[in-house]
Design a protein around this motif. Sequence first.
Motif, short mmCIF file in Angstrom:
data_model
loop_
_atom_site.label_atom_id
_atom_site.label_comp_id
_atom_site.label_asym_id
_atom_site.label_seq_id
_atom_site.Cartn_x
_atom_site.Cartn_y
_atom_site.Cartn_z
N LEU A 74 0.90 -1.10 0.00
CA LEU A 74 -0.16 0.15 0.12
C LEU A 74 0.88 0.96 0.12
CD1 LEU A 74 -2.71 1.31 -0.07
CD2 LEU A 74 -2.46 1.11 2.62
N ASN A 75 2.04 1.34 0.80
CA ASN A 75 2.80 2.38 0.81
C ASN A 75 3.32 2.60 -0.20
OD1 ASN A 75 2.18 3.01 3.58
ND2 ASN A 75 3.74 1.71 4.43
N ALA A 76 4.03 1.67 -1.14
CA ALA A 76 4.73 1.68 -2.43
C ALA A 76 3.62 2.30 -3.51
CB ALA A 76 5.17 0.45 -3.00
N ASP A 77 2.64 1.69 -3.37
CA ASP A 77 1.31 2.07 -4.29
C ASP A 77 1.08 3.76 -4.11
OD1 ASP A 77 1.12 -0.12 -5.45
OD2 ASP A 77 -0.78 -0.73 -4.51
N ARG A 78 0.97 4.06 -2.76
CA ARG A 78 0.86 5.70 -2.56
C ARG A 78 1.71 6.54 -3.02
NH1 ARG A 78 -0.92 4.71 3.83
NH2 ARG A 78 -3.03 4.26 3.42
N LYS A 79 3.06 6.06 -2.96
CA LYS A 79 4.45 6.67 -3.34
C LYS A 79 4.28 6.79 -4.96
CE LYS A 79 7.59 5.69 0.53
NZ LYS A 79 8.81 4.96 0.81
N LYS A 80 3.80 5.52 -5.70
CA LYS A 80 3.67 5.83 -7.23
C LYS A 80 2.81 6.84 -7.39
CE LYS A 80 5.01 1.14 -7.84
NZ LYS A 80 4.56 0.00 -8.36
N ALA A 81 1.70 6.96 -6.57
CA ALA A 81 0.70 8.12 -6.93
C ALA A 81 0.78 9.35 -6.39
CB ALA A 81 -0.81 7.54 -6.34
N GLY A 82 1.98 9.69 -6.06
CA GLY A 82 2.54 10.80 -5.29
C GLY A 82 1.67 11.28 -4.05
N LEU A 83 1.39 10.03 -3.36
CA LEU A 83 0.93 10.19 -1.98
C LEU A 83 1.63 10.18 -0.89
CD1 LEU A 83 -2.72 9.14 -2.87
CD2 LEU A 83 -2.14 11.46 -2.79
N GLY A 84 2.99 10.04 -1.03
CA GLY A 84 4.07 9.41 -0.07
C GLY A 84 3.87 10.05 1.19
N GLU A 85 3.32 11.20 1.19
CA GLU A 85 3.35 12.18 2.49
C GLU A 85 2.25 11.45 3.55
OE1 GLU A 85 0.37 13.82 -0.51
OE2 GLU A 85 2.58 13.37 -0.16
N ILE A 86 1.24 10.74 3.08
CA ILE A 86 0.16 9.83 3.57
C ILE A 86 0.86 8.91 4.70
CG2 ILE A 86 -1.88 8.58 3.66
CD1 ILE A 86 -2.63 10.19 1.27
N ASN A 87 2.14 8.41 4.13
CA ASN A 87 2.82 7.32 4.78
C ASN A 87 3.39 7.69 6.18
OD1 ASN A 87 2.29 5.40 2.55
ND2 ASN A 87 4.43 6.10 1.73
N ASN A 88 3.30 8.87 6.41
CA ASN A 88 4.17 9.31 7.75
C ASN A 88 2.96 9.44 8.76
OD1 ASN A 88 6.43 9.56 6.59
ND2 ASN A 88 6.31 11.55 5.89
N LYS A 89 1.68 9.27 8.31
CA LYS A 89 0.62 9.41 9.56
C LYS A 89 0.31 8.20 10.05
CE LYS A 89 -1.14 13.54 7.23
NZ LYS A 89 -2.19 14.41 6.76
#
Length: 85
Positions: free
Chosen positions: A70-85
């Motif tokens: 899920l984190n890798a998919d978020r990063k690919k979609a440009g949503l990497g900042e969500i990973n820190n929450k």
Amino acid sequence: AKQLYAKYIEFFPRTPNTSKIRFYLAEILYKQKQFVPAAENYWLVYKDTTAGGIRDEAIRYALSALDQSLNADRKKAGLGEINNK
């Protein structure tokens, strides 16, 4: 080793060692960042009631692998900042 473990599981799907071999296969897949296949194999280990003590580890690692995916998919979609929450 990955191919050998997969072949072992293919030819010996119900031996006392199959869950352990499947767990090792999942470990390799995880380290290769193949998180979904790793999670699937960890899940199969968890479902095997004869797997003993590695069942608890398997379910934890399955969830971790899915989280990594899920984190890798978020990063690919440009949503990497969500990973820190």
